[in-house]
Design a protein around this motif. Structure first.
Motif, PDB file in Angstrom:
ATOM      1  N   ILE A 159       0.884  -1.382  -0.124  1.00  0.00           N
ATOM      2  CA  ILE A 159       0.119  -0.347   0.103  1.00  0.00           C
ATOM      3  C   ILE A 159       0.724   1.489  -0.055  1.00  0.00           C
ATOM      4  CG2 ILE A 159      -1.990   1.534   1.046  1.00  0.00           C
ATOM      5  CD1 ILE A 159      -2.567  -1.257   2.084  1.00  0.00           C
TER       6      ILE A 159
ATOM      7  N   GLN B 263       0.890   5.715  -0.124  1.00  0.00           N
ATOM      8  CA  GLN B 263      -0.053   7.186  -0.039  1.00  0.00           C
ATOM      9  C   GLN B 263       0.301   8.264  -0.676  1.00  0.00           C
ATOM     10  OE1 GLN B 263      -1.061   7.859   4.037  1.00  0.00           O
ATOM     11  NE2 GLN B 263      -2.210   9.631   3.719  1.00  0.00           N
TER      12      GLN B 263
ATOM     13  N   LYS C 265      -7.358  11.960  -0.125  1.00  0.00           N
ATOM     14  CA  LYS C 265      -5.446  11.368   0.371  1.00  0.00           C
ATOM     15  C   LYS C 265      -5.957  10.257  -1.075  1.00  0.00           C
ATOM     16  CE  LYS C 265      -4.860  12.335   5.333  1.00  0.00           C
ATOM     17  NZ  LYS C 265      -4.347  11.521   6.336  1.00  0.00           N
TER      18      LYS C 265
ATOM     19  N   PHE D 210      -4.529   6.057  -2.185  1.00  0.00           N
ATOM     20  CA  PHE D 210      -3.630   4.793  -1.728  1.00  0.00           C
ATOM     21  C   PHE D 210      -3.932   4.026  -2.910  1.00  0.00           C
ATOM     22  CE2 PHE D 210      -5.980   7.096   1.632  1.00  0.00           C
ATOM     23  CZ  PHE D 210      -4.994   6.830   3.262  1.00  0.00           C
TER      24      PHE D 210
ATOM     25  N   GLU E  79      -6.220   1.979  -7.178  1.00  0.00           N
ATOM     26  CA  GLU E  79      -6.303   3.126  -6.382  1.00  0.00           C
ATOM     27  C   GLU E  79      -7.637   3.823  -5.998  1.00  0.00           C
ATOM     28  OE1 GLU E  79      -4.325   6.248  -9.345  1.00  0.00           O
ATOM     29  OE2 GLU E  79      -4.350   4.367 -10.067  1.00  0.00           O
TER      30      GLU E  79
ATOM     31  N   SER F 215      -9.489   9.435   6.576  1.00  0.00           N
ATOM     32  CA  SER F 215      -8.851   7.993   6.411  1.00  0.00           C
ATOM     33  C   SER F 215      -8.074   7.630   7.694  1.00  0.00           C
ATOM     34  CB  SER F 215      -8.199   7.856   5.047  1.00  0.00           C
ATOM     35  OG  SER F 215      -7.123   9.014   4.521  1.00  0.00           O
TER      36      SER F 215
ATOM     37  N   ARG G 193      -4.708   3.576   7.097  1.00  0.00           N
ATOM     38  CA  ARG G 193      -4.328   2.609   7.268  1.00  0.00           C
ATOM     39  C   ARG G 193      -4.057   1.653   7.781  1.00  0.00           C
ATOM     40  NH1 ARG G 193       1.666   1.112   3.738  1.00  0.00           N
ATOM     41  NH2 ARG G 193       1.672  -0.993   4.216  1.00  0.00           N
TER      42      ARG G 193
ATOM     43  N   VAL H 285      -7.260  -0.207   3.403  1.00  0.00           N
ATOM     44  CA  VAL H 285      -7.702   1.146   3.524  1.00  0.00           C
ATOM     45  C   VAL H 285      -8.883   1.013   4.614  1.00  0.00           C
ATOM     46  CG1 VAL H 285      -7.087   3.675   2.717  1.00  0.00           C
ATOM     47  CG2 VAL H 285      -6.218   1.590   1.934  1.00  0.00           C
TER      48      VAL H 285
END
Length: 356
Positions: free
Chosen positions: A4, A6, A24, A26, A37, A124, A126, A131
């Motif tokens: 992942i 970012q 954002k 990811f 994505e 958001s 992780r 996510v």
């Protein structure tokens, strides 16, 4: 393992508060070559790349290079809420109270209203290999009762299965029906209607939901037998759409012997010339199949990745969900009311495979 990364995709200015937020992005990449994505705006899928049988990897979703385009064209890849699909005239009666929602689709309420959850920049984070996006929707938002906290979690397995888990809790009884609205074309995002018609669909549904001229359910479930909706055996979309009312699908298919709450097979789509296959699973009782009937008919009106135009029936959506307008069909359709102390949950998955 899945990796992942970012970064920042753009800047969003909240129309209510004027506050600016980073959008954002990811990027989740699997060992199989599938790449996903997701962005905080609309807790949405910005793009999915998948390999074909020759090893070529390209986008199989519609999407845009610049964030501003996602504000211009709603629902592209977004998480949909509070209530996916349509509510007739935006009205419902719940626990002795009449409610009027915002109207944004002819005379009806669609995908959460004028500012549904697709038009917010979500918080958001992780968490391990996933996510997670979260949003607080206030009491009275778009006319709905209750403050609702919702969450969308994206997880990509090493084999290329994208799992999406939706959850919500409320302070007052309110209808909830969340889904994802990715536009897909397994022939590649720019391959258009010719490619769409080549897709072979198999749908685990023996009934579908008839709708009125404004696409509101009549309240019945009709057998797919002898109709354009009979996709129980592999059928090309070209063959099916020749018989479909109006030449396209925007209908809910009722999954056969579905156990609500259990992740089960909904449909399989295959694009023979590329070898790409998509299998869709859901814990909800239905899946909405939409064949891009409202995309622009002229080139240049909707321009996506790398300057490619997206046009009429150049993609399809498979939106697992409860039945549309369920709040107004309590005797015929599964309940979609979330109450305080309970948790709404819906799990769905897109499994991307290659058939040699």
């Amino acid at each position: 393992m899945t990796t992942i990364k970012q970064d920042v995709f753009g800047e969003f200015q909240d129309p209510d508060t004027g506050v600016k937020h980073e959008v954002k992005r990811f990027t989740l990449t699997s060992l199989s070559g599938v790449e996903v994505e997701v962005i905080s705006y609309g807790a949405g899928i910005r793009g999915i790349k998948a390999p074909d049988k020759r090893g070529n990897i390209e986008y199989v979703t519609l999407g845009f290079d610049k964030f501003e385009e996602y504000k211009k064209f709603p629902f592209i890849g977004s998480s949909i809420g509070r209530n996916g699909n349509r509510i007739g005239k935006g009205k419902f009666h719940l626990d002795g109270v009449d409610y009027q929602l915002t109207i944004n689709n002819n005379e009806n309420h669609l995908h959460g209203g004028k500012r549904g959850w697709d038009k917010y920049n979500w918080e958001s984070a992780r968490i391990d290999n996933a996510v997670v996006f979260s949003l607080l929707s206030p009491d009275g938002d778009q006319g709905y009762p209750g403050s609702v906290i919702s969450q969308v979690k994206y997880t990509l397995s090493h084999s290329g299965e994208l799992r999406i888990d939706f959850e919500a809790m409320t302070t007052r009884a309110t209808p909830i029906n969340m889904t994802n609205h990715a536009f897909l074309n397994l022939g590649g995002h720019s391959s258009g209607r010719k490619s769409l018609l080549e897709h072979v669909f198999t749908v685990n549904a023996d009934c579908y939901i008839p709708v009125s001229e404004t696409l509101i359910p009549t309240g019945e479930k009709a057998s797919v037998g002898g109709t354009a909706f009979d996709l129980r055996c592999p059928t090309t979309l070209g063959e099916a759409l020749e018989k479909a009312p109006g030449g396209g699908f925007d209908h809910t298919f009722c999954l056969h012997n579905k156990t609500r709450g259990k992740l089960e097979f909904a449909l399989r789509a295959c694009h023979p010339s590329s070898g790409r296959v998509l299998e869709v699973y859901t814990s909800e009782p239905g899946v909405q199949i939409y064949t891009g009937n409202f995309l622009p008919k002229e080139k240049g009106k909707m321009v996506g990745y790398n300057g490619h135009s997206y046009t009429y029936q150049g993609s399809f959506c498979t939106e697992p969900q409860n039945f549309p307008d369920a709040i107004n069909q309590p005797k015929n359709f599964p309940d979609n009311v979330l109450r305080p102390g309970k948790t709404y949950s819906h799990s769905m998955s897109y499994n991307f495979l290659v058939e040699k």
